[in-house]
Motif scaffolding. Structure first.
Motif, PDB file in Angstrom:
ATOM      1  N   TYR A 297       1.151  -1.590   0.386  1.00 28.28           N
ATOM      2  CA  TYR A 297       0.262   0.090   0.059  1.00 28.28           C
ATOM      3  C   TYR A 297       0.840   1.377  -0.102  1.00 28.28           C
ATOM      4  CZ  TYR A 297      -2.804   3.604   2.407  1.00 28.28           C
ATOM      5  OH  TYR A 297      -4.141   4.395   1.820  1.00 28.28           O
ATOM      6  N   ARG A 298       2.074   1.211   1.241  1.00 27.79           N
ATOM      7  CA  ARG A 298       2.968   1.987   0.839  1.00 27.79           C
ATOM      8  C   ARG A 298       3.366   2.493  -0.413  1.00 27.79           C
ATOM      9  NH1 ARG A 298       4.808   1.264   6.757  1.00 27.79           N
ATOM     10  NH2 ARG A 298       3.621   2.171   8.159  1.00 27.79           N
ATOM     11  N   LEU A 299       4.347   1.749  -0.508  1.00 23.29           N
ATOM     12  CA  LEU A 299       4.740   1.510  -2.150  1.00 23.29           C
ATOM     13  C   LEU A 299       3.489   1.876  -3.799  1.00 23.29           C
ATOM     14  CD1 LEU A 299       7.075  -1.507  -1.956  1.00 23.29           C
ATOM     15  CD2 LEU A 299       8.112   1.560  -1.956  1.00 23.29           C
ATOM     16  N   ARG A 300       2.845   1.938  -2.770  1.00 21.44           N
ATOM     17  CA  ARG A 300       1.986   1.849  -4.469  1.00 21.44           C
ATOM     18  C   ARG A 300       1.665   3.781  -4.009  1.00 21.44           C
ATOM     19  NH1 ARG A 300      -3.649  -1.504  -5.025  1.00 21.44           N
ATOM     20  NH2 ARG A 300      -2.239  -3.105  -5.189  1.00 21.44           N
ATOM     21  N   ARG A 301       1.404   3.837  -2.830  1.00 22.65           N
ATOM     22  CA  ARG A 301       0.493   5.444  -3.100  1.00 22.65           C
ATOM     23  C   ARG A 301       2.194   6.497  -2.990  1.00 22.65           C
ATOM     24  NH1 ARG A 301      -3.523   3.675  -3.039  1.00 22.65           N
ATOM     25  NH2 ARG A 301      -3.035   4.317  -5.173  1.00 22.65           N
ATOM     26  N   ALA A 302       3.279   6.194  -2.515  1.00 22.59           N
ATOM     27  CA  ALA A 302       3.552   6.858  -3.071  1.00 22.59           C
ATOM     28  C   ALA A 302       4.366   7.154  -4.493  1.00 22.59           C
ATOM     29  CB  ALA A 302       5.565   6.469  -2.142  1.00 22.59           C
ATOM     30  N   GLU A 303       4.536   5.579  -4.906  1.00 21.84           N
ATOM     31  CA  GLU A 303       4.683   5.331  -6.864  1.00 21.84           C
ATOM     32  C   GLU A 303       3.387   6.716  -7.717  1.00 21.84           C
ATOM     33  OE1 GLU A 303       4.154   1.487  -7.579  1.00 21.84           O
ATOM     34  OE2 GLU A 303       6.350   1.300  -6.272  1.00 21.84           O
ATOM     35  N   GLU A 304       1.780   6.986  -7.124  1.00 19.46           N
ATOM     36  CA  GLU A 304       0.859   7.489  -7.358  1.00 19.46           C
ATOM     37  C   GLU A 304       1.348   8.525  -7.407  1.00 19.46           C
ATOM     38  OE1 GLU A 304      -3.558   8.031  -6.904  1.00 19.46           O
ATOM     39  OE2 GLU A 304      -2.345   6.752  -5.809  1.00 19.46           O
ATOM     40  N   HIS A 305       1.692   9.162  -6.256  1.00 18.90           N
ATOM     41  CA  HIS A 305       1.670  11.032  -6.006  1.00 18.90           C
ATOM     42  C   HIS A 305       3.368  11.072  -6.760  1.00 18.90           C
ATOM     43  CE1 HIS A 305       2.667  14.519  -4.114  1.00 18.90           C
ATOM     44  NE2 HIS A 305       4.121  14.173  -3.477  1.00 18.90           N
ATOM     45  N   LEU A 306       4.164  10.378  -6.664  1.00 15.94           N
ATOM     46  CA  LEU A 306       5.916  10.717  -7.518  1.00 15.94           C
ATOM     47  C   LEU A 306       5.399  10.864  -9.468  1.00 15.94           C
ATOM     48  CD1 LEU A 306       8.295   8.434  -6.239  1.00 15.94           C
ATOM     49  CD2 LEU A 306       7.624  11.220  -5.910  1.00 15.94           C
ATOM     50  N   ALA A 307       4.330   9.980  -9.289  1.00 16.57           N
ATOM     51  CA  ALA A 307       3.914   9.889 -11.305  1.00 16.57           C
ATOM     52  C   ALA A 307       3.442  11.178 -11.538  1.00 16.57           C
ATOM     53  CB  ALA A 307       3.226   8.732 -11.129  1.00 16.57           C
ATOM     54  N   LYS A 308       2.196  11.806 -10.132  1.00 13.82           N
ATOM     55  CA  LYS A 308       0.858  12.544 -10.417  1.00 13.82           C
ATOM     56  C   LYS A 308       2.153  14.409 -10.130  1.00 13.82           C
ATOM     57  CE  LYS A 308      -3.271  10.591  -9.261  1.00 13.82           C
ATOM     58  NZ  LYS A 308      -3.972  10.605  -7.660  1.00 13.82           N
ATOM     59  N   GLN A 309       3.297  13.652  -9.462  1.00 13.06           N
ATOM     60  CA  GLN A 309       4.350  15.012  -9.482  1.00 13.06           C
ATOM     61  C   GLN A 309       5.029  15.553 -11.102  1.00 13.06           C
ATOM     62  OE1 GLN A 309       4.601  17.747  -6.801  1.00 13.06           O
ATOM     63  NE2 GLN A 309       2.972  17.340  -5.847  1.00 13.06           N
TER      64      GLN A 309
END
Length: 249
Positions: free
Chosen positions: A222-234
């Motif tokens: 969950y933490r990796l998925r949310r972090a990856e999502e945030h970085l991709a959007k950034q």
């Protein structure tokens, strides 16, 4: 106005919807609308997944022992009803209405008690992780809200703060791509890089990485998925416009 984002991670057997989503890792539920008064709550949710996953999610909502958003661990004699608004092969839309009793507790009602009226709620439920985003005036007591919420969930769930900030906080011109990651997400990303999770081929899998961090596998995923999502959007947000387009604006 301020934004408060946190996650509730249910233990097995404590929430039927969470248990169902854990059985279908690729399925998810997000809120389309959520409203609460002192003693009522009504919401519309949009679920995606395989046909089997959606059938199980529908069954969890329609035939659960008590309302899915109630933090009580047993039947509290509340009145609830759920209606299916749409159900296709890959989409399920549900309307839920709940009239609580004095034995009931829920995140929106606890939030109203400590953060005031006029709250806006946005939720996303994946596996056992239930992420909440609350927009509030900033005049309430966030610490008291979390204290009562932790008491209400007891041993059935763990809390994780993800972000609290002004909704209009401007971004800097520098590289702030990880500024809004929680400390747990940053630690997960750092460990993933250090242990070769992002190498090709991978030098460590999720289970091994979770062992290094001493967290459950589902939590790390969950933490990796949310972090990856945030970085991709950034990344997409901060990409500069093509020169020919920017000069034409």
């Amino acid at each position: 106005m301020r934004e408060l984002v946190f996650a509730v991670e249910y233990e097995a057997g404590c929430n039927r919807v969470a248990d169902t989503l854990a059985d279908h890792p690729d399925a998810s539920i997000r809120s389309l609308s959520l409203h609460a008064t002192e003693d009522r709550l009504w919401r519309v949710d949009h679920a995606t997944g395989t046909p089997d996953a959606l059938a199980d999610i529908e069954d969890a909502f329609l035939n659960g022992d008590y309302y899915a958003d109630c933090l009580a661990t047993e039947d509290c004699d509340a009145t609830q009803s759920t209606q299916v608004l749409d159900h296709t092969d890959d989409t399920l839309v549900l309307y839920s209405y709940w009239v609580r009793t004095s034995l009931c507790a829920s995140i929106p009602h606890i939030a109203r008690d400590h953060l005031g009226d006029g709250l806006l709620f946005d939720t996303r439920h994946e596996s056992r992780h239930y992420t909440w985003r609350i927009i509030h005036s900033g005049e309430g007591d966030v610490s008291a809200f979390f204290d009562e919420l932790e008491t209400a969930v007891g041993d059935c769930a763990r809390m994780e703060m993800l972000r609290t900030a002004a909704t209009s906080t401007p971004t800097s011109n520098g590289d702030d791509s990880a500024a809004e990651l929680s400390s747990e997400q940053e630690a997960a990303l750092q460990a993933a890089v250090e242990h070769g999770y992002y190498e090709s081929p991978r030098e460590v899998d999720v289970a091994e990485l979770a062992g290094h961090l001493d967290v459950p596998r589902s939590t790390l995923t969950y933490r990796l998925r949310r972090a990856e999502e945030h970085l991709a959007k950034q990344y997409v947000t901060h990409e500069q416009l093509p020169e020919e387009l920017s000069t034409s604006l």
